[in-house]
Motif scaffolding. Structure first.
Motif, PDB file in Angstrom:
ATOM      1  N   HIS A  10     -25.209 -22.910  35.258  1.00 15.35           N
ATOM      2  CA  HIS A  10     -24.294 -21.792  35.026  1.00 15.35           C
ATOM      3  C   HIS A  10     -23.782 -21.267  36.355  1.00 15.35           C
ATOM      4  CE1 HIS A  10     -25.637 -21.295  30.753  1.00 15.35           C
ATOM      5  NE2 HIS A  10     -26.730 -21.864  31.256  1.00 15.35           N
ATOM      6  N   GLU A  24     -30.426 -24.253  34.139  1.00 14.89           N
ATOM      7  CA  GLU A  24     -31.100 -24.051  32.862  1.00 14.89           C
ATOM      8  C   GLU A  24     -31.997 -25.234  32.526  1.00 14.89           C
ATOM      9  OE1 GLU A  24     -29.969 -23.578  28.109  1.00 14.89           O
ATOM     10  OE2 GLU A  24     -28.446 -23.152  29.637  1.00 14.89           O
ATOM     11  N   SER A  25     -33.181 -24.948  32.056  1.00 16.58           N
ATOM     12  CA  SER A  25     -34.073 -26.005  31.613  1.00 16.58           C
ATOM     13  C   SER A  25     -33.499 -26.697  30.375  1.00 16.58           C
ATOM     14  CB  SER A  25     -35.455 -25.435  31.281  1.00 16.58           C
ATOM     15  OG  SER A  25     -36.259 -26.399  30.647  1.00 16.58           O
ATOM     16  N   ARG A  29     -35.776 -22.001  27.188  1.00 19.82           N
ATOM     17  CA  ARG A  29     -34.740 -21.019  27.529  1.00 19.82           C
ATOM     18  C   ARG A  29     -35.082 -20.329  28.841  1.00 19.82           C
ATOM     19  NH1 ARG A  29     -30.360 -22.157  25.830  1.00 19.82           N
ATOM     20  NH2 ARG A  29     -29.675 -20.009  26.156  1.00 19.82           N
ATOM     21  N   GLN A  30     -35.256 -21.138  29.894  1.00 20.90           N
ATOM     22  CA  GLN A  30     -35.568 -20.614  31.206  1.00 20.90           C
ATOM     23  C   GLN A  30     -34.582 -21.162  32.230  1.00 20.90           C
ATOM     24  OE1 GLN A  30     -39.659 -20.997  32.362  1.00 20.90           O
ATOM     25  NE2 GLN A  30     -40.432 -19.868  30.594  1.00 20.90           N
ATOM     26  N   ALA A  31     -34.527 -20.491  33.375  1.00 21.02           N
ATOM     27  CA  ALA A  31     -33.565 -20.893  34.408  1.00 21.02           C
ATOM     28  C   ALA A  31     -34.143 -20.659  35.800  1.00 21.02           C
ATOM     29  CB  ALA A  31     -32.261 -20.125  34.257  1.00 21.02           C
ATOM     30  N   LEU A  46     -27.976 -13.891  32.877  1.00 27.36           N
ATOM     31  CA  LEU A  46     -29.198 -14.233  32.153  1.00 27.36           C
ATOM     32  C   LEU A  46     -29.187 -13.657  30.745  1.00 27.36           C
ATOM     33  CD1 LEU A  46     -31.819 -13.593  34.996  1.00 27.36           C
ATOM     34  CD2 LEU A  46     -31.299 -15.816  33.974  1.00 27.36           C
ATOM     35  N   LEU A  51     -31.378 -16.298  28.722  1.00 25.83           N
ATOM     36  CA  LEU A  51     -32.287 -17.077  29.548  1.00 25.83           C
ATOM     37  C   LEU A  51     -33.287 -16.157  30.246  1.00 25.83           C
ATOM     38  CD1 LEU A  51     -29.732 -19.484  31.278  1.00 25.83           C
ATOM     39  CD2 LEU A  51     -31.348 -20.077  29.451  1.00 25.83           C
TER      40      LEU A  51
END
Length: 263
Positions: A10, A24-25, A29-31, A46, A51
């Motif tokens: 992003h 982003e994974s 839902r993690q970054a 986020l 995220l």
């Protein structure tokens, strides 16, 4: 053949021309947050993407890359990785070139030595995506702000050796100005001419020009082309000296760019 899912990235604009990146994974839902110069646009991005941050990755100490660390740490208890040789408030995990960062939900993150813009500048390579801060720009490279020309030249040559398919995520929207300078150096480079036209269309439409590909940089970025006869000839003519070493060409080219003003 099974292929690993592609990591979405992003784009988070900041200040007037900075880019902060959220990686982003593909599994959760993690970054990962790269170079948060300010916190507010990161927090908004986020939330909009739903995220949760996993970690912060810092390339070098300049405030427009680190200014958001403290505020983000008020919201999230996450590790902050950064170069061990630079004094950066908020870094919890000082790292060296050659380190391998493992974060749950993400492929391995390789730490590269890309000093020159600053002496301790590092870059991150993950999933064929290069997050290179202010070392390599789309169409250009960083100024020498504490590092040396030989150091930056060596860093750029190391990045040039990466696969052509590598995506280049630099930290600033400098592409149009960089390519205008590049065209002064190589006016007969048709790939460069086409890229500048496309870049101007992108900017007129309010679109970012980053990321680029390493193949595109090798074809159009003069700082990766210091061994090309046309670049060597242009820089030699500019300096009034016959330069035969790519490193000497790079050093003179960086000085030329420092004083360049487009018409």
């Amino acid at each position: 053949m099974f292929q690993e899912p592609v990591l979405p990235v992003h784009t988070v604009p900041a200040f007037t021309d900075n880019y902060i990146w959220l990686i982003e994974s593909a599994q959760c839902r993690q970054a990962l947050i790269v170079d948060p110069g300010e916190a507010e646009p990161v927090l908004t991005a986020l939330q909009d993407a739903q995220l949760t941050p996993n970690a912060i990755l810092i390339t070098h100490h300049h405030a427009d890359h680190t200014g958001g660390i403290e505020a983000l740490n008020h919201h999230y208890d996450i590790p902050v990785y950064g170069p061990h040789s630079e004094q950066i408030k908020g870094v919890t995990h000082p790292i060296f070139a050659g380190c391998l960062i493992q974060r749950d939900g993400f492929p391995p993150i390789y730490v590269l030595d890309t000093g020159g813009h600053t002496p301790g500048h590092i870059s991150y390579l993950i999933d064929q995506k290069l997050f290179c801060g202010d070392t390599l720009f789309a169409g250009g490279c960083g100024r020498l702000l504490g590092g040396t020309a030989p150091q930056l030249f060596a860093s750029l040559m190391a990045l040039k050796s990466l696969p052509d398919s590598t995506r280049v995520y630099c930290a600033h929207e400098y592409t149009e100005a960089n390519l205008a300078f590049a065209q002064t150096v190589e006016p007969e480079n048709t790939a460069l001419q086409q890229r500048l036209i496309y870049t101007r269309r992108q900017r007129a439409a309010g679109q970012p020009t980053v990321p680029s590909s390493l193949a595109e940089e090798k074809a159009t970025n003069p700082f990766l082309r210091c061994d090309e006869p046309a670049v060597m000839a242009a820089v030699s003519e500019k300096t009034g000296a016959q330069l035969t070493s790519p490193e000497a060409v790079f050093t003179a080219l960086r000085q030329w760019k420092d004083n360049f003003r487009s018409s």
